[in-house]
Design an enzyme around this catalytic site. Structure first.
Site, PDB file in Angstrom:
ATOM      1  N   ASN A 109       0.858  -1.199   0.000  1.00  0.00           N
ATOM      2  CA  ASN A 109       0.000   0.000   0.000  1.00  0.00           C
ATOM      3  C   ASN A 109       0.881   1.231   0.000  1.00  0.00           C
ATOM      4  O   ASN A 109       2.009   1.195   0.496  1.00  0.00           O
ATOM      5  CB  ASN A 109      -0.871  -0.004   1.271  1.00  0.00           C
ATOM      6  CG  ASN A 109      -1.726   1.251   1.391  1.00  0.00           C
ATOM      7  OD1 ASN A 109      -2.350   1.682   0.420  1.00  0.00           O
ATOM      8  ND2 ASN A 109      -1.760   1.848   2.582  1.00  0.00           N
ATOM      9  N   HIS A 111       0.739   4.998   1.554  1.00  0.00           N
ATOM     10  CA  HIS A 111      -0.015   5.780   2.520  1.00  0.00           C
ATOM     11  C   HIS A 111       0.569   7.188   2.583  1.00  0.00           C
ATOM     12  O   HIS A 111       1.779   7.346   2.687  1.00  0.00           O
ATOM     13  CB  HIS A 111       0.052   5.107   3.895  1.00  0.00           C
ATOM     14  CG  HIS A 111      -0.697   5.858   4.941  1.00  0.00           C
ATOM     15  ND1 HIS A 111      -2.071   5.845   4.998  1.00  0.00           N
ATOM     16  CD2 HIS A 111      -0.281   6.681   5.926  1.00  0.00           C
ATOM     17  CE1 HIS A 111      -2.466   6.627   5.994  1.00  0.00           C
ATOM     18  NE2 HIS A 111      -1.402   7.147   6.574  1.00  0.00           N
ATOM     19  N   SER A 138       4.593   6.778   2.480  1.00  0.00           N
ATOM     20  CA  SER A 138       5.244   5.513   2.820  1.00  0.00           C
ATOM     21  C   SER A 138       4.642   4.380   1.998  1.00  0.00           C
ATOM     22  O   SER A 138       3.424   4.253   1.931  1.00  0.00           O
ATOM     23  CB  SER A 138       5.017   5.167   4.299  1.00  0.00           C
ATOM     24  OG  SER A 138       5.361   6.243   5.148  1.00  0.00           O
ATOM     25  N   ASP A 147      -2.446   0.282   8.251  1.00  0.00           N
ATOM     26  CA  ASP A 147      -1.274   1.145   8.033  1.00  0.00           C
ATOM     27  C   ASP A 147      -0.138   0.864   9.014  1.00  0.00           C
ATOM     28  O   ASP A 147       0.619   1.764   9.385  1.00  0.00           O
ATOM     29  CB  ASP A 147      -1.677   2.628   8.109  1.00  0.00           C
ATOM     30  CG  ASP A 147      -2.637   3.008   7.003  1.00  0.00           C
ATOM     31  OD1 ASP A 147      -2.511   2.472   5.901  1.00  0.00           O
ATOM     32  OD2 ASP A 147      -3.533   3.846   7.243  1.00  0.00           O
TER      33      ASP A 147
HETATM   34  N1  NHR Z   1      -6.586  -3.010   5.304  1.00  0.00           N
HETATM   35  C1  NHR Z   1      -5.800  -3.560   6.235  1.00  0.00           C
HETATM   36  N2  NHR Z   1      -6.297  -4.610   6.896  1.00  0.00           N
HETATM   37  N3  NHR Z   1      -4.572  -3.089   6.537  1.00  0.00           N
HETATM   38  C2  NHR Z   1      -4.111  -1.999   5.920  1.00  0.00           C
HETATM   39  O1  NHR Z   1      -2.900  -1.549   6.235  1.00  0.00           O
HETATM   40  C3  NHR Z   1      -4.893  -1.345   4.921  1.00  0.00           C
HETATM   41  C4  NHR Z   1      -6.153  -1.898   4.644  1.00  0.00           C
HETATM   42  C5  NHR Z   1      -6.986  -1.295   3.703  1.00  0.00           C
HETATM   43  C6  NHR Z   1      -6.604  -0.129   3.066  1.00  0.00           C
HETATM   44  C7  NHR Z   1      -5.031   1.764   2.766  1.00  0.00           C
HETATM   45  C8  NHR Z   1      -5.218   2.836   3.873  1.00  0.00           C
HETATM   46  C9  NHR Z   1      -4.357   4.071   3.712  1.00  0.00           C
HETATM   47  O2  NHR Z   1      -3.330   4.054   3.025  1.00  0.00           O
HETATM   48  C10 NHR Z   1      -5.368   0.441   3.371  1.00  0.00           C
HETATM   49  C11 NHR Z   1      -4.499  -0.171   4.276  1.00  0.00           C
HETATM   50  C12 NHR Z   1      -8.967   3.312   3.921  1.00  0.00           C
HETATM   51  C13 NHR Z   1      -9.197   3.667   5.248  1.00  0.00           C
HETATM   52  C14 NHR Z   1     -10.598   3.907   5.774  1.00  0.00           C
HETATM   53  O3  NHR Z   1     -10.785   4.243   6.934  1.00  0.00           O
HETATM   54  C15 NHR Z   1      -8.108   3.747   6.090  1.00  0.00           C
HETATM   55  C16 NHR Z   1      -6.827   3.487   5.618  1.00  0.00           C
HETATM   56  C17 NHR Z   1      -6.616   3.122   4.292  1.00  0.00           C
HETATM   57  C18 NHR Z   1      -7.701   3.063   3.450  1.00  0.00           C
HETATM   58  N4  NHR Z   1     -11.648   3.732   4.958  1.00  0.00           N
HETATM   59  C19 NHR Z   1     -13.053   3.887   5.311  1.00  0.00           C
HETATM   60  C20 NHR Z   1     -13.693   2.512   5.620  1.00  0.00           C
HETATM   61  O4  NHR Z   1     -14.604   2.500   6.471  1.00  0.00           O
HETATM   62  C21 NHR Z   1     -13.840   4.519   4.220  1.00  0.00           C
HETATM   63  C22 NHR Z   1     -13.357   5.898   3.888  1.00  0.00           C
HETATM   64  C23 NHR Z   1     -13.949   6.446   2.605  1.00  0.00           C
HETATM   65  O5  NHR Z   1     -14.636   5.728   1.863  1.00  0.00           O
HETATM   66  O6  NHR Z   1     -13.666   7.629   2.327  1.00  0.00           O
HETATM   67  O7  NHR Z   1     -13.321   1.490   4.980  1.00  0.00           O
HETATM   68  O8  NHR Z   1      -4.657   5.101   4.324  1.00  0.00           O
HETATM   69  C1  GAR Z   2      -2.753   8.837  -2.767  1.00  0.00           C
HETATM   70  O1  GAR Z   2      -2.266  10.050  -2.256  1.00  0.00           O
HETATM   71  C2  GAR Z   2      -2.617   7.753  -1.728  1.00  0.00           C
HETATM   72  O2  GAR Z   2      -1.481   7.911  -0.909  1.00  0.00           O
HETATM   73  C3  GAR Z   2      -3.862   7.978  -0.949  1.00  0.00           C
HETATM   74  O3  GAR Z   2      -4.845   8.314  -1.906  1.00  0.00           O
HETATM   75  C4  GAR Z   2      -4.245   8.927  -3.017  1.00  0.00           C
HETATM   76  C5  GAR Z   2      -4.684   8.232  -4.269  1.00  0.00           C
HETATM   77  O4  GAR Z   2      -4.351   8.973  -5.393  1.00  0.00           O
HETATM   78  N1  GAR Z   2      -4.257   6.812  -0.235  1.00  0.00           N
HETATM   79  C6  GAR Z   2      -5.049   6.893   0.816  1.00  0.00           C
HETATM   80  O5  GAR Z   2      -5.378   7.952   1.310  1.00  0.00           O
HETATM   81  C7  GAR Z   2      -5.503   5.568   1.367  1.00  0.00           C
HETATM   82  N2  GAR Z   2      -6.358   5.809   2.458  1.00  0.00           N
HETATM   83  P1  GAR Z   2      -4.449   8.333  -6.848  1.00  0.00           P
HETATM   84  O6  GAR Z   2      -5.822   7.701  -6.994  1.00  0.00           O
HETATM   85  O7  GAR Z   2      -4.297   9.483  -7.772  1.00  0.00           O
HETATM   86  O8  GAR Z   2      -3.341   7.331  -6.983  1.00  0.00           O
END
Ligand code: NHR
Ligand code: GAR
Length: 214
Positions: A109, A111, A138, A147
């Site tokens: 991923n 982040h 990262s 994360d």
């Molecule tokens: N899943 C696991 N188990 N572990 C990780 O490290 C993950 C993952 C799923 C996604 C990306 C992550 C980021 O880079 C990622 C890492 C979505 C949310 C979130 O809260 C948090 C972190 C990341 C992606 N999503 C909400 C939910 O309820 C919805 C938010 C929205 O739709 O805008 O799923 O940050």
């Molecule tokens: C990126 O900045 C990535 O780091 C972030 O969303 C953007 C996606 O951009 N990811 C998250 O925030 C996950 N929660 P993109 O669609 O243009 O690649």
């Protein structure tokens, strides 16, 4: 690897990181993006995939579907591509432990923060509010805890007093596009692995701030 590393990218939106990865894989004989999956039907990244003649799927959540049920459908869609590597690129759904464990060591991923700072959402705003001097992105292996998987590579950007979240996000994005394709390439070359919760490049353990050349 005798065959090219089959990469599937999961997206929810614009897909600029997807684009950087597609472009970065263009000149390698080791790595190929074979599929793009979105949880949102209107994600612009699907159009990017189409322009590059890459197969796409949408796995759209049903109302009142449990995470387990959704993740089972996502897994079915993914496994059709027989991925060697699953890349989350702006994928906005949290994934269940079972799903993550199935792809453990094969899912990464990007982040938008210098992990372990600011896991979760709204990272740019949080860095501004904390008055941080630097911010960044990262790339990490995905583990069940959000994360928190081992970091592979980070990129830093400065943070200026008058930055808005939008301006800062743009600065971070540019760095994301430099580091993510590099990490995907390393994986495709068989140089990257995760063992017992730690990341390795060329069999050397990667430190907590990601790979840094000596
Ligand atoms: N899943 C696991 N188990 N572990 C990780 O490290 C993950 C993952 C799923 C996604 C990306 C992550 C980021 O880079 C990622 C890492 C979505 C949310 C979130 O809260 C948090 C972190 C990341 C992606 N999503 C909400 C939910 O309820 C919805 C938010 C929205 O739709 O805008 O799923 O940050
Ligand atoms: C990126 O900045 C990535 O780091 C972030 O969303 C953007 C996606 O951009 N990811 C998250 O925030 C996950 N929660 P993109 O669609 O243009 O690649």
């Amino acid at each position: 690897m005798s065959q090219r590393c089959r990469v599937v990218v999961l997206i929810s939106g614009n897909g600029t990181n997807l684009q950087a990865i597609i472009d970065g894989c263009d000149d390698t004989l080791t790595t190929e993006v074979v599929g793009v999956i979105s949880n949102k039907p209107d994600a612009y990244g699907l159009i990017r995939a189409h322009h590059s003649e890459i197969d796409t799927s949408c796995v759209i959540p049903y109302q009142q579907e449990s995470r387990t049920e959704y993740d089972a459908r996502l897994k079915a869609a993914l496994d059709k591509y027989q991925p060697d590597l699953v890349v989350l690129a702006g994928f906005m759904r949290v994934l269940s432990d079972e799903f993550v464990n199935h792809y453990l060591g094969k899912m990464i991923n990007i982040h938008p923060s210098l992990l372990p700072k600011y896991p979760g959402l709204h990272t740019h705003q949080r860095a501004i509010e904390a008055n941080d001097a630097e911010h960044g992105a990262s790339v990490h292996f995905v583990t069940p805890e959000l994360d928190s998987g081992p970091v592979i590579l980070q990129a830093k950007v400065p943070l200026y007093a008058d930055d808005t979240a939008e301006v800062l996000a743009e600065r971070v994005h540019e760095q994301e596009h430099a580091i993510y394709p590099l990490v995907v390439k390393w994986f495709g070359q068989g140089r990257l692995s995760m063992k017992q919760g730690k990341a390795y490049l060329d069999n050397s353990e990667i430190g907590p701030s990601g790979y840094a050349p000596d």
